[in-house]
Motif scaffolding. Sequence first.
Motif, mmCIF file in Angstrom:
data_model
loop_
_atom_site.group_PDB
_atom_site.id
_atom_site.type_symbol
_atom_site.label_atom_id
_atom_site.label_comp_id
_atom_site.label_asym_id
_atom_site.label_seq_id
_atom_site.Cartn_x
_atom_site.Cartn_y
_atom_site.Cartn_z
ATOM 1 N N LEU A 4 0.730 4.658 -8.668
ATOM 2 C CA LEU A 4 2.003 5.292 -9.027
ATOM 3 C C LEU A 4 3.035 5.140 -7.918
ATOM 4 O O LEU A 4 4.234 5.015 -8.182
ATOM 5 C CB LEU A 4 1.775 6.779 -9.316
ATOM 6 C CG LEU A 4 3.030 7.625 -9.591
ATOM 7 C CD1 LEU A 4 3.639 7.257 -10.936
ATOM 8 C CD2 LEU A 4 2.689 9.116 -9.537
ATOM 9 N N PHE A 5 2.577 5.119 -6.656
ATOM 10 C CA PHE A 5 3.494 5.147 -5.530
ATOM 11 C C PHE A 5 3.916 3.761 -5.031
ATOM 12 O O PHE A 5 4.644 3.661 -4.040
ATOM 13 C CB PHE A 5 2.866 5.936 -4.379
ATOM 14 C CG PHE A 5 2.488 7.349 -4.735
ATOM 15 C CD1 PHE A 5 3.307 8.118 -5.545
ATOM 16 C CD2 PHE A 5 1.307 7.910 -4.267
ATOM 17 C CE1 PHE A 5 2.964 9.421 -5.895
ATOM 18 C CE2 PHE A 5 0.959 9.211 -4.601
ATOM 19 C CZ PHE A 5 1.782 9.965 -5.413
ATOM 20 N N GLU A 6 3.480 2.699 -5.706
ATOM 21 C CA GLU A 6 3.812 1.345 -5.256
ATOM 22 C C GLU A 6 5.318 1.120 -5.083
ATOM 23 O O GLU A 6 5.744 0.513 -4.102
ATOM 24 C CB GLU A 6 3.228 0.313 -6.220
ATOM 25 C CG GLU A 6 1.715 0.182 -6.149
ATOM 26 C CD GLU A 6 1.244 -0.467 -4.859
ATOM 27 O OE1 GLU A 6 1.675 -1.599 -4.552
ATOM 28 O OE2 GLU A 6 0.442 0.170 -4.156
ATOM 29 N N PRO A 7 6.172 1.600 -6.001
ATOM 30 C CA PRO A 7 7.613 1.380 -5.794
ATOM 31 C C PRO A 7 8.135 2.038 -4.518
ATOM 32 O O PRO A 7 9.060 1.520 -3.882
ATOM 33 C CB PRO A 7 8.246 2.005 -7.048
ATOM 34 C CG PRO A 7 7.168 1.971 -8.080
ATOM 35 C CD PRO A 7 5.896 2.214 -7.323
ATOM 36 N N VAL A 8 7.550 3.162 -4.143
ATOM 37 C CA VAL A 8 7.966 3.845 -2.916
ATOM 38 C C VAL A 8 7.607 3.009 -1.701
ATOM 39 O O VAL A 8 8.426 2.795 -0.799
ATOM 40 C CB VAL A 8 7.314 5.241 -2.838
ATOM 41 C CG1 VAL A 8 7.612 5.901 -1.497
ATOM 42 C CG2 VAL A 8 7.794 6.113 -3.982
ATOM 43 N N TRP A 9 6.374 2.495 -1.656
ATOM 44 C CA TRP A 9 5.968 1.672 -0.502
ATOM 45 C C TRP A 9 6.746 0.366 -0.467
ATOM 46 O O TRP A 9 7.083 -0.123 0.624
ATOM 47 C CB TRP A 9 4.470 1.401 -0.546
ATOM 48 C CG TRP A 9 3.598 2.598 -0.706
ATOM 49 C CD1 TRP A 9 2.473 2.696 -1.474
ATOM 50 C CD2 TRP A 9 3.748 3.888 -0.079
ATOM 51 N NE1 TRP A 9 1.921 3.945 -1.385
ATOM 52 C CE2 TRP A 9 2.689 4.709 -0.531
ATOM 53 C CE3 TRP A 9 4.689 4.436 0.793
ATOM 54 C CZ2 TRP A 9 2.540 6.023 -0.125
ATOM 55 C CZ3 TRP A 9 4.540 5.754 1.199
ATOM 56 C CH2 TRP A 9 3.486 6.532 0.752
ATOM 57 N N THR A 10 7.043 -0.198 -1.629
ATOM 58 C CA THR A 10 7.833 -1.427 -1.671
ATOM 59 C C THR A 10 9.194 -1.220 -1.025
ATOM 60 O O THR A 10 9.655 -2.027 -0.204
ATOM 61 C CB THR A 10 8.011 -1.904 -3.123
ATOM 62 O OG1 THR A 10 6.726 -2.207 -3.680
ATOM 63 C CG2 THR A 10 8.881 -3.149 -3.186
ATOM 64 N N GLU A 11 9.841 -0.123 -1.359
ATOM 65 C CA GLU A 11 11.169 0.151 -0.812
ATOM 66 C C GLU A 11 11.102 0.471 0.676
ATOM 67 O O GLU A 11 11.945 0.007 1.458
ATOM 68 C CB GLU A 11 11.812 1.304 -1.575
ATOM 69 C CG GLU A 11 13.180 1.711 -1.073
ATOM 70 C CD GLU A 11 14.227 0.611 -1.164
ATOM 71 O OE1 GLU A 11 15.313 0.797 -0.580
ATOM 72 O OE2 GLU A 11 13.974 -0.423 -1.818
ATOM 73 N N LEU A 12 10.121 1.245 1.085
ATOM 74 C CA LEU A 12 10.009 1.593 2.496
ATOM 75 C C LEU A 12 9.630 0.386 3.344
ATOM 76 O O LEU A 12 10.079 0.246 4.486
ATOM 77 C CB LEU A 12 8.998 2.724 2.674
ATOM 78 C CG LEU A 12 9.448 4.070 2.092
ATOM 79 C CD1 LEU A 12 8.284 5.057 2.062
ATOM 80 C CD2 LEU A 12 10.614 4.649 2.891
ATOM 81 N N ASP A 13 8.813 -0.496 2.800
ATOM 82 C CA ASP A 13 8.479 -1.727 3.507
ATOM 83 C C ASP A 13 9.711 -2.614 3.655
ATOM 84 O O ASP A 13 9.940 -3.210 4.722
ATOM 85 C CB ASP A 13 7.376 -2.469 2.742
ATOM 86 C CG ASP A 13 6.856 -3.685 3.470
ATOM 87 O OD1 ASP A 13 6.110 -3.517 4.453
ATOM 88 O OD2 ASP A 13 7.201 -4.811 3.055
ATOM 89 N N ARG A 14 10.511 -2.703 2.600
ATOM 90 C CA ARG A 14 11.741 -3.502 2.663
ATOM 91 C C ARG A 14 12.660 -2.992 3.754
ATOM 92 O O ARG A 14 13.320 -3.781 4.446
ATOM 93 C CB ARG A 14 12.453 -3.455 1.309
ATOM 94 C CG ARG A 14 13.708 -4.304 1.229
ATOM 95 C CD ARG A 14 14.430 -4.121 -0.092
ATOM 96 N NE ARG A 14 15.080 -2.823 -0.198
ATOM 97 C CZ ARG A 14 16.282 -2.553 0.332
ATOM 98 N NH1 ARG A 14 16.931 -3.478 1.021
ATOM 99 N NH2 ARG A 14 16.814 -1.353 0.177
ATOM 100 N N ARG A 15 12.665 -1.690 3.943
ATOM 101 C CA ARG A 15 13.525 -1.076 4.947
ATOM 102 C C ARG A 15 12.871 -1.006 6.331
ATOM 103 O O ARG A 15 13.494 -0.526 7.275
ATOM 104 C CB ARG A 15 13.894 0.345 4.498
ATOM 105 C CG ARG A 15 14.820 0.399 3.290
ATOM 106 C CD ARG A 15 14.978 1.834 2.819
ATOM 107 N NE ARG A 15 15.986 1.975 1.777
ATOM 108 C CZ ARG A 15 17.276 2.194 2.005
ATOM 109 N NH1 ARG A 15 17.716 2.290 3.252
ATOM 110 N NH2 ARG A 15 18.124 2.320 1.006
#
Length: 228
Positions: A142-153
């Motif tokens: 469920l949290f993959e979009p959160v980690w994707t965004e935080l990794d991008r940043r």
Amino acid sequence: MSTAAESLIDVHAHFVTDRYVNAAKTAGHQHPDGMPGWPTWKAADHLALIDEGGIDTAMVSVSSPGTHFGDDGAARALAREVNEFAAELVREHPGRFGHFANLPLPDVDGSLREIAYSLDVLGSDGVAVETNAHGRYLGDALFEPVWTELDRRRAVVFVHPTSPPGHEAVSLGRPRPMLEFLFDSARTVSDLVFAGVFLRYPDISWVFTHGGGAATTAGLPHPRPHAR
């Protein structure tokens, strides 16, 4: 305070506001994580404490039980409120405080909005999450979009323990910070390891409190530390 060559930063510091405590109590958290009651907090007292310890900067965050008490809309509003309070605290005391913004997980959409607002508008130093969000551990898909965004940043993620689901059966009637916080840190670290999150998102800098909890004795690999 310490000299510039040996600046000390406390990455594990907390604050509360009256409105946050009232919201938590209204949601049923009269005794957070089994503790006798809620702490009080004032900026002046915190500054006096870190001055006594020779600490230059305290990175403050909201501790367990976080800001999500079952309703996404209320959680988004409460997270925004405490994050804006902390950002104002940083502005009022430049160099003495930093801030990890609370995310209202397990509300992913709300968390993505709060990431953008906190990092782009408030200037937060990173984000803070709990070891589990209503029983969902951090390796949950469920949290993959959160980690994707935080990794991008290339963001800093501060992970603080909270009570595990079913704590009534294992906490022996004692406050959960005594034992269960250490084991819940290990539980979420292992979940992140086995789910491959550390490998997929190498540009996140993770900060785990209490030395990683029981993960340090379990032989689990340590994620890349963040020096600040």
